[in-house]
Design an enzyme around this catalytic site. Structure first.
Site, PDB file in Angstrom:
ATOM      1  N   TYR B 158       0.842  -1.205   0.000  1.00  0.00           N
ATOM      2  CA  TYR B 158       0.000   0.000   0.000  1.00  0.00           C
ATOM      3  C   TYR B 158       0.876   1.254   0.000  1.00  0.00           C
ATOM      4  CZ  TYR B 158      -3.697   3.245   1.461  1.00  0.00           C
ATOM      5  OH  TYR B 158      -4.592   4.292   1.529  1.00  0.00           O
ATOM      6  N   ALA B 159       1.922   1.248   0.805  1.00  0.00           N
ATOM      7  CA  ALA B 159       2.843   2.394   0.852  1.00  0.00           C
ATOM      8  C   ALA B 159       3.477   2.634  -0.513  1.00  0.00           C
ATOM      9  CB  ALA B 159       3.918   2.161   1.910  1.00  0.00           C
ATOM     10  N   LYS B 162       0.924   4.211  -2.860  1.00  0.00           N
ATOM     11  CA  LYS B 162       0.608   5.604  -2.558  1.00  0.00           C
ATOM     12  C   LYS B 162       1.824   6.515  -2.767  1.00  0.00           C
ATOM     13  CE  LYS B 162      -3.770   5.363  -1.680  1.00  0.00           C
ATOM     14  NZ  LYS B 162      -4.744   6.034  -2.579  1.00  0.00           N
TER      15      LYS B 162
END
Lengths: 82, 250
Positions: B158-159, B162
């Site tokens: 997810y990091a 994003k």
């Protein structure tokens, strides 16, 4: 020359910055120094504005010659003979 | 003239049927903006769009489909072009959150998260920019996350997705500034949405302890930042990442 054919030709002349009597019908993408990627996006914008249409990404990537551009605008509902 | 008056303008909110996206759609519509909202399925989407139209007196459009599929994205922009002939604001919001510890990250998880959060954002940014550059104006607001800025244990994929959104924001802002199109990102912290609904009491308390203001954020807190970036209050702002996190540090 029919008005819509003239519009398409004028879009090429304006976007590529070539002479009004240039043989745009023979032009291909990157085939002349004026038709680089920056000019290509200007050409797309010019054609969209001239005919009030929105081209797909596939059209943008595939428009590699005047003849193909002509085919694409016809597919978007432009009567090039009008 | 009120710089927050968006009457006559058009915004498209991906992932706009719930959570932060829905809050953005409501707030923009409340300021007079015509709204297209996207959701992954048609279920309830038309009703959501009709609700905005009824409450705020704006024109709306419901566009169902998956942002991760380029072939589904382009027809949305054709539909917006047919209906309004313009697009002033893109809220590039649709996203998924799937945790995974290093060592337990499957290829399928990587595909799902990167496809939606990174690839989907690029597809929408590109299509929106096409409509905006022809008008010489527009504001693209990409939804990133504090996790994309700072990282977070258990959220490597997810990091990464994003952080990709931040990179595309910086690059597109540079490319599109000469064409009158602004590109910014909003980085929410811990916000009360479906994405964090199942986090558990202990984890919730731990998160609150990371927030200077000591409370979880509401979707409208993020929407207000989006409204700022969508409006003429931010006409000289581009290439920025605006944190909306109550002073959170992970």
């Amino acid at each position: 020359m029919m008005p819509n054919e003239r519009k398409l030709r004028d879009a090429f002349i304006a976007a590529l910055g070539v002479a009004p009597d240039a043989a745009v019908e023979t032009f291909t993408y990157r085939g002349i120094k004026e038709w680089d990627s920056v000019a290509h996006m200007q050409l797309i914008a010019g054609i969209e504005a001239a005919f009030d249409i929105m081209l797909d990404t596939a059209d943008v990537l595939g428009m590699s010659s005047y003849a193909i551009a002509r085919t694409i605008v016809v597919r978007h509902g432009v009567d090039i003979e009008a | 003239m009120n710089p927050l008056d968006l009457a006559g303008r058009v915004a498209f909110v991906t992932g706009g049927s719930r959570g932060i996206g829905w809050a953005c759609a409501e707030l923009l519509a409340g300021h007079g903006c015509n709204i297209a909202i996207n959701g992954r399925t048609e279920t309830g989407l038309a009703e959501r769009a009709a609700d905005l139209a009824q409450r705020f007196g704006v024109e709306t459009l419901a566009l169902a489909g998956d942002v991760a599929r380029a072939a589904e994205v382009e027809p949305w922009y054709q539909a917006i072009f047919r209906k309004w002939r313009r697009l002033d604001v893109l809220v590039n919001n649709a996203g998924v959150l799937e945790p995974g510890l290093v060592g337990m990250i499957s290829a399928d998880l990587v595909d799902r998260v990167i496809d939606t959060n990174a690839k989907g954002a690029i597809y929408n940014l590109q299509a929106a920019a096409r409509l905006m550059t022809r008008a010489g104006r527009g504001s693209i607001i990409n939804m990133t996350s504090i996790i994309g800025v700072e990282g977070d244990a258990g959220n490597t994929v997810y990091a990464a997705s994003k952080a990709a959104v931040i990179g595309m924001t910086y690059a597109a802002a540079k490319e599109l500034a000469p064409k009158g199109v602004r590109v910014n990102a909003v980085a929410p912290g811990y916000i009360e949405t479906d994405l964090v609904a199942g986090i558990g009491a202990d984890a919730h308390e731990r998160r609150l302890g990371q927030i200077g203001m000591g409370r979880i954020g509401a979707p409208v807190d993020v929407a207000r930042a989006v409204l700022f970036l969508a409006s003429d209050l931010s006409t000289y702002v581009t290439g920025q990442v605006l944190g909306v996190d109550g002073g959170m540090r992970i």
